[in-house]
Design a protein around this motif. Structure first.
Motif, short mmCIF file in Angstrom:
data_model
loop_
_atom_site.label_atom_id
_atom_site.label_comp_id
_atom_site.label_asym_id
_atom_site.label_seq_id
_atom_site.Cartn_x
_atom_site.Cartn_y
_atom_site.Cartn_z
N ILE A 137 0.68 -1.32 -0.04
CA ILE A 137 0.05 -0.18 -0.06
C ILE A 137 0.99 1.27 -0.18
O ILE A 137 0.63 2.11 -0.66
CB ILE A 137 -0.98 0.12 1.01
CG1 ILE A 137 -1.86 -1.19 0.98
CG2 ILE A 137 -1.69 1.39 1.36
CD1 ILE A 137 -2.78 -1.28 2.16
N GLN A 138 2.07 1.26 0.93
CA GLN A 138 2.73 2.30 0.82
C GLN A 138 3.54 2.67 -0.56
O GLN A 138 3.94 3.84 -0.90
CB GLN A 138 3.92 2.16 1.93
CG GLN A 138 3.22 2.32 3.27
CD GLN A 138 4.44 1.57 4.43
OE1 GLN A 138 5.56 1.73 4.00
NE2 GLN A 138 4.12 1.89 5.79
N GLN A 139 3.87 1.64 -1.17
CA GLN A 139 4.48 1.69 -2.52
C GLN A 139 3.55 1.79 -3.45
O GLN A 139 3.87 2.17 -4.67
CB GLN A 139 5.44 0.37 -2.70
CG GLN A 139 6.47 0.20 -1.95
CD GLN A 139 7.25 -0.96 -1.96
OE1 GLN A 139 6.77 -1.83 -2.91
NE2 GLN A 139 8.04 -1.57 -1.10
N GLY A 140 2.39 1.77 -3.42
CA GLY A 140 1.31 1.89 -4.40
C GLY A 140 1.31 0.77 -5.29
O GLY A 140 0.90 0.90 -6.57
N SER A 141 1.57 -0.36 -4.84
CA SER A 141 1.69 -1.49 -5.77
C SER A 141 0.30 -2.27 -5.65
O SER A 141 0.06 -3.07 -4.39
CB SER A 141 2.72 -2.37 -5.14
OG SER A 141 2.89 -3.80 -6.06
N PHE A 142 -0.60 -2.34 -6.50
CA PHE A 142 -1.79 -2.99 -6.71
C PHE A 142 -2.07 -3.87 -7.92
O PHE A 142 -1.57 -3.61 -8.93
CB PHE A 142 -3.05 -2.15 -6.54
CG PHE A 142 -3.00 -1.23 -5.26
CD1 PHE A 142 -3.62 -1.98 -4.21
CD2 PHE A 142 -2.38 -0.12 -5.20
CE1 PHE A 142 -3.87 -1.01 -2.95
CE2 PHE A 142 -2.29 0.69 -3.80
CZ PHE A 142 -3.02 -0.15 -2.72
N HIS A 143 -2.70 -5.06 -7.76
CA HIS A 143 -3.11 -5.86 -8.91
C HIS A 143 -4.81 -5.82 -8.74
O HIS A 143 -5.03 -6.58 -7.88
CB HIS A 143 -2.53 -6.95 -8.97
CG HIS A 143 -2.74 -7.90 -10.13
ND1 HIS A 143 -2.64 -7.68 -11.41
CD2 HIS A 143 -3.60 -9.03 -10.34
CE1 HIS A 143 -3.11 -8.66 -12.29
NE2 HIS A 143 -3.64 -9.46 -11.50
N GLN A 144 -5.45 -5.49 -9.78
CA GLN A 144 -6.76 -5.34 -9.54
C GLN A 144 -7.39 -4.82 -8.39
O GLN A 144 -8.21 -5.58 -7.40
CB GLN A 144 -7.35 -6.88 -10.08
CG GLN A 144 -7.04 -7.34 -11.45
CD GLN A 144 -7.73 -8.74 -11.75
OE1 GLN A 144 -8.13 -9.51 -10.68
NE2 GLN A 144 -7.35 -8.72 -12.93
N ASP A 145 -6.93 -3.97 -7.83
CA ASP A 145 -7.37 -3.40 -6.59
C ASP A 145 -6.75 -4.14 -5.28
O ASP A 145 -7.24 -3.96 -4.02
CB ASP A 145 -8.79 -3.09 -6.32
CG ASP A 145 -9.09 -1.99 -7.38
OD1 ASP A 145 -8.23 -1.04 -7.90
OD2 ASP A 145 -10.24 -2.11 -7.92
N VAL A 146 -5.97 -4.77 -5.47
CA VAL A 146 -5.44 -5.81 -4.31
C VAL A 146 -3.99 -5.38 -4.10
O VAL A 146 -3.28 -5.44 -5.14
CB VAL A 146 -5.63 -7.44 -4.54
CG1 VAL A 146 -5.08 -7.88 -3.38
CG2 VAL A 146 -7.21 -7.74 -4.71
N PRO A 147 -3.59 -5.19 -2.87
CA PRO A 147 -2.16 -4.74 -2.65
C PRO A 147 -1.39 -6.11 -2.75
O PRO A 147 -1.68 -7.24 -2.49
CB PRO A 147 -2.03 -4.39 -1.24
CG PRO A 147 -3.42 -4.16 -0.82
CD PRO A 147 -4.29 -4.98 -1.65
N ILE A 148 -0.19 -5.96 -3.66
CA ILE A 148 0.82 -7.03 -4.11
C ILE A 148 2.05 -6.41 -3.90
O ILE A 148 2.33 -5.25 -4.03
CB ILE A 148 0.67 -7.52 -5.17
CG1 ILE A 148 0.78 -6.67 -6.52
CG2 ILE A 148 -0.91 -7.99 -5.42
CD1 ILE A 148 0.91 -7.20 -7.82
N MET A 149 2.95 -7.45 -3.53
CA MET A 149 4.33 -7.22 -3.32
C MET A 149 5.12 -8.02 -4.47
O MET A 149 4.67 -9.34 -4.89
CB MET A 149 5.04 -7.66 -1.96
CG MET A 149 4.59 -6.91 -1.00
SD MET A 149 5.34 -5.13 -0.90
CE MET A 149 7.00 -5.33 -0.91
N HIS A 150 6.26 -7.27 -5.19
CA HIS A 150 6.66 -8.04 -6.22
C HIS A 150 7.96 -8.60 -5.79
O HIS A 150 8.79 -8.00 -4.98
CB HIS A 150 7.12 -7.21 -7.42
CG HIS A 150 5.85 -6.48 -8.11
ND1 HIS A 150 5.17 -7.22 -9.26
CD2 HIS A 150 5.35 -5.34 -7.92
CE1 HIS A 150 4.09 -6.27 -9.64
NE2 HIS A 150 4.14 -5.34 -8.91
N PHE A 151 8.15 -9.93 -6.06
CA PHE A 151 9.46 -10.70 -5.48
C PHE A 151 10.19 -11.20 -6.83
O PHE A 151 9.67 -11.71 -7.75
CB PHE A 151 9.36 -11.92 -4.58
CG PHE A 151 8.45 -11.41 -3.47
CD1 PHE A 151 9.34 -11.09 -2.30
CD2 PHE A 151 7.29 -11.27 -3.23
CE1 PHE A 151 8.53 -10.57 -1.17
CE2 PHE A 151 6.39 -11.11 -2.21
CZ PHE A 151 7.15 -10.57 -1.09
#
Length: 153
Positions: A137-151
């Motif tokens: 959420i802090q990074q503004g990373s979302f997929h279809q309005d769901v917060p996600i982290m990229h690894f």
């Protein structure tokens, strides 16, 4: 053992016999009870004759409220960590002449440890998920309005 030392320090009959050098310290009367690898030992003061009991192990309380003797928990935990079980523990202890717990006591302790581990791991994973969500959420990373982290793997 603290109980025996505390009694010896405060027993007047014991102290007077020490001065006469006629005391054999405390005398082991025997084992009052055994709980797997833990025992309750009984001693008698050779000065005043008072009987004192103490446990050879401490008790540990699990979050479930269950209390177990710490030496039994350590033995079961050690077997679980090394891939052993009741039979290898019993065999090792019998070679050393050390009494062990019953199979049912081993299984009950093992199940309690399993539940405790599961609960700790479950909460740890949930906390990590909450933290990852916050970071996304802090990074503004979302997929279809769901917060996600990229690894990167």
């Amino acid at each position: 053992m603290k109980e025996v030392a505390a009694h010896a320090a405060s027993c007047h009959a014991y102290q007077s016999k020490i001065k006469l050098q006629s005391l054999n310290d405390m005398m082991l009367i025997g084992e009052q009870a055994r709980y797997g690898m833990a025992s309750i030992l009984a001693y008698q003061c050779c000065g005043c004759g008072e009987k004192i009991s103490f446990a050879t192990s401490t008790r540990v309380a699990f979050p479930t409220g269950s209390k177990y003797w710490s030496c039994n928990v350590a033995a079961v935990w050690g077997q679980m960590a090394t891939g052993g079980g009741f039979n290898p523990l019993e065999e090792s202890m019998s070679i050393l002449g050390v009494p062990t717990m019953s199979k049912q006591s081993f299984v009950n302790t093992e199940q309690t440890i399993n539940k405790w581990w599961w609960d700790l791991l479950d909460e740890s994973m949930k906390a990590a998920g909450r933290r990852e969500r916050e970071l996304a959420i802090q990074q503004g990373s979302f997929h279809q309005d769901v917060p996600i982290m990229h690894f990167l793997v």
